[in-house]
Design a protein around this motif. Structure first.
Motif, mmCIF file in Angstrom:
data_model
loop_
_atom_site.group_PDB
_atom_site.id
_atom_site.type_symbol
_atom_site.label_atom_id
_atom_site.label_comp_id
_atom_site.label_asym_id
_atom_site.label_seq_id
_atom_site.Cartn_x
_atom_site.Cartn_y
_atom_site.Cartn_z
ATOM 1 N N PHE A 183 0.834 -1.214 0.000
ATOM 2 C CA PHE A 183 0.000 0.000 0.000
ATOM 3 C C PHE A 183 0.865 1.259 0.000
ATOM 4 N N MET A 241 -14.029 -8.999 8.975
ATOM 5 C CA MET A 241 -13.579 -8.952 7.580
ATOM 6 C C MET A 241 -12.052 -8.897 7.443
ATOM 7 N N CYS A 242 -11.423 -7.907 8.099
ATOM 8 C CA CYS A 242 -9.984 -7.721 7.883
ATOM 9 C C CYS A 242 -9.138 -8.880 8.414
ATOM 10 N N HIS A 275 -2.997 -9.108 4.486
ATOM 11 C CA HIS A 275 -2.267 -8.022 5.156
ATOM 12 C C HIS A 275 -2.331 -8.169 6.671
ATOM 13 N N ASN A 293 -7.834 -9.269 -0.283
ATOM 14 C CA ASN A 293 -8.735 -9.955 0.643
ATOM 15 C C ASN A 293 -9.897 -10.559 -0.155
ATOM 16 N N CYS A 314 -2.620 -0.410 5.892
ATOM 17 C CA CYS A 314 -3.136 -0.595 4.530
ATOM 18 C C CYS A 314 -3.762 0.693 3.999
ATOM 19 N N TRP A 315 -4.541 0.561 2.925
ATOM 20 C CA TRP A 315 -5.101 1.722 2.228
ATOM 21 C C TRP A 315 -6.440 2.175 2.766
ATOM 22 N N ALA A 316 -6.993 1.493 3.779
ATOM 23 C CA ALA A 316 -8.312 1.887 4.271
ATOM 24 C C ALA A 316 -8.349 1.977 5.798
ATOM 25 N N ASN A 317 -8.246 0.843 6.471
ATOM 26 C CA ASN A 317 -8.347 0.861 7.937
ATOM 27 C C ASN A 317 -6.984 1.045 8.592
ATOM 28 N N LEU A 351 -2.821 -2.229 11.559
ATOM 29 C CA LEU A 351 -2.859 -2.375 10.104
ATOM 30 C C LEU A 351 -2.166 -1.187 9.452
ATOM 31 N N CYS A 354 -7.828 -11.053 5.810
ATOM 32 C CA CYS A 354 -6.988 -10.449 4.765
ATOM 33 C C CYS A 354 -5.513 -10.825 4.941
HETATM 34 S S1 SF4 Z 1 -6.667 -4.092 2.860
HETATM 35 FE FE1 SF4 Z 1 -6.911 -3.271 4.946
HETATM 36 S S2 SF4 Z 1 -9.059 -2.634 5.059
HETATM 37 FE FE2 SF4 Z 1 -8.862 -3.972 3.295
HETATM 38 S S3 SF4 Z 1 -9.384 -6.028 4.072
HETATM 39 FE FE3 SF4 Z 1 -7.151 -5.820 4.161
HETATM 40 S S4 SF4 Z 1 -6.730 -5.097 6.236
HETATM 41 FE FE4 SF4 Z 1 -8.919 -4.713 5.852
#
Ligand code: SF4
Ligand code: SF4
Length: 207
Positions: free
Chosen positions: A37, A87-88, A93, A180, A104-107, A102, A91
């Motif tokens: 990311f 959910m995460c 990641h 994911n 990453c690009w969102a959380n 985390l 993943c």
């Molecule tokens: S990229 Fe980040 S927000 Fe998306 S599923 Fe993976 S850990 Fe969660």
């Protein structure tokens, strides 16, 4: 194993924790699955998320100021904890060692309190995921609609546009290359998934 390059994101040239490859530079999957990311990706995501949050929060505040606190608590709890669990945690990641959060690009920054749980989301997890999303996104909408003062029409339209355009952009630029595969919004092509799973043997097959 991944080593941090700088303080913010994983080294883009080093394979992620689930990957069996020894290096990334010659990997054909680089362009079709997003293993690493960047600040640009995070900034794009946050631009829409924060703008929608401000406009939606405004709608709730103008309806009932004290409800805003409940929505903010729900927002932080869902995206900081509940979504991470249901959910995460599926993943790749999430499997990265060396950080309690985390990157990453969102959380970004959400805590990793549970173990990596490869494989598909259960029906219960999907139900919680969709109900939580609907509640967080829908609450401002209901507040706008129950308080139809003229000045709020512009804010309501702006909120709908932000959420709508944000969703379309997310699906086009993030979900189509997201690693994911367990997420219900994931739209990576079947052949790409197959090739990625062949390299990332710690993932369970959730095609
Ligand atoms: S990229 Fe980040 S927000 Fe998306 S599923 Fe993976 S850990 Fe969660
Ligand atoms: S699949 Fe593995 S080798 Fe390819 S870009 Fe991702 S981490 Fe690197």
């Amino acid at each position: 194993m991944q080593v941090m390059k700088g303080p913010l994101f994983l080294d883009p040239d080093t394979p992620i924790a689930t990957c069996t490859a020894s290096e990334c530079s010659s990997c054909d999957l680089r362009k079709v699955v997003n293993c690493h990311f960047s600040l640009k990706q995070l900034a794009r995501f946050l631009t829409f998320a924060i703008a929608a949050m401000i406009v939606g929060g405004y709608g709730i505040f103008m309806f009932q100021p004290w409800l805003l606190l409940g929505w903010v608590v729900g927002f932080v709890s869902f995206f900081g904890l509940i979504e991470i669990r249901v959910m995460c945690s599926h993943c790749p990641h999430y499997a990265e060692p060396g950080s309690k959060n985390l990157r990453c690009w969102a959380n970004y920054g959400s805590p990793r309190l549970w173990k990596y749980r490869p494989g598909p989301m259960s029906t219960g997890e999907k139900t919680i995921f969709f109900l939580g999303l609907a509640a967080i996104v829908g609450f401002p909408l209901v507040s706008f609609l129950l308080n139809p003062a003229r000045i709020h029409v512009f804010a309501l339209v702006l909120y709908v546009i932000l959420v709508g355009v944000g969703y379309v952009l997310l699906k086009k630029h993030y979900c189509s290359i997201c690693m994911n595969f367990a997420c219900p919004f994931n739209s990576v092509e079947a052949e790409v998934r197959k090739a990625f799973l062949a390299k990332n043997t710690r993932m369970k097959d959730d095609r």
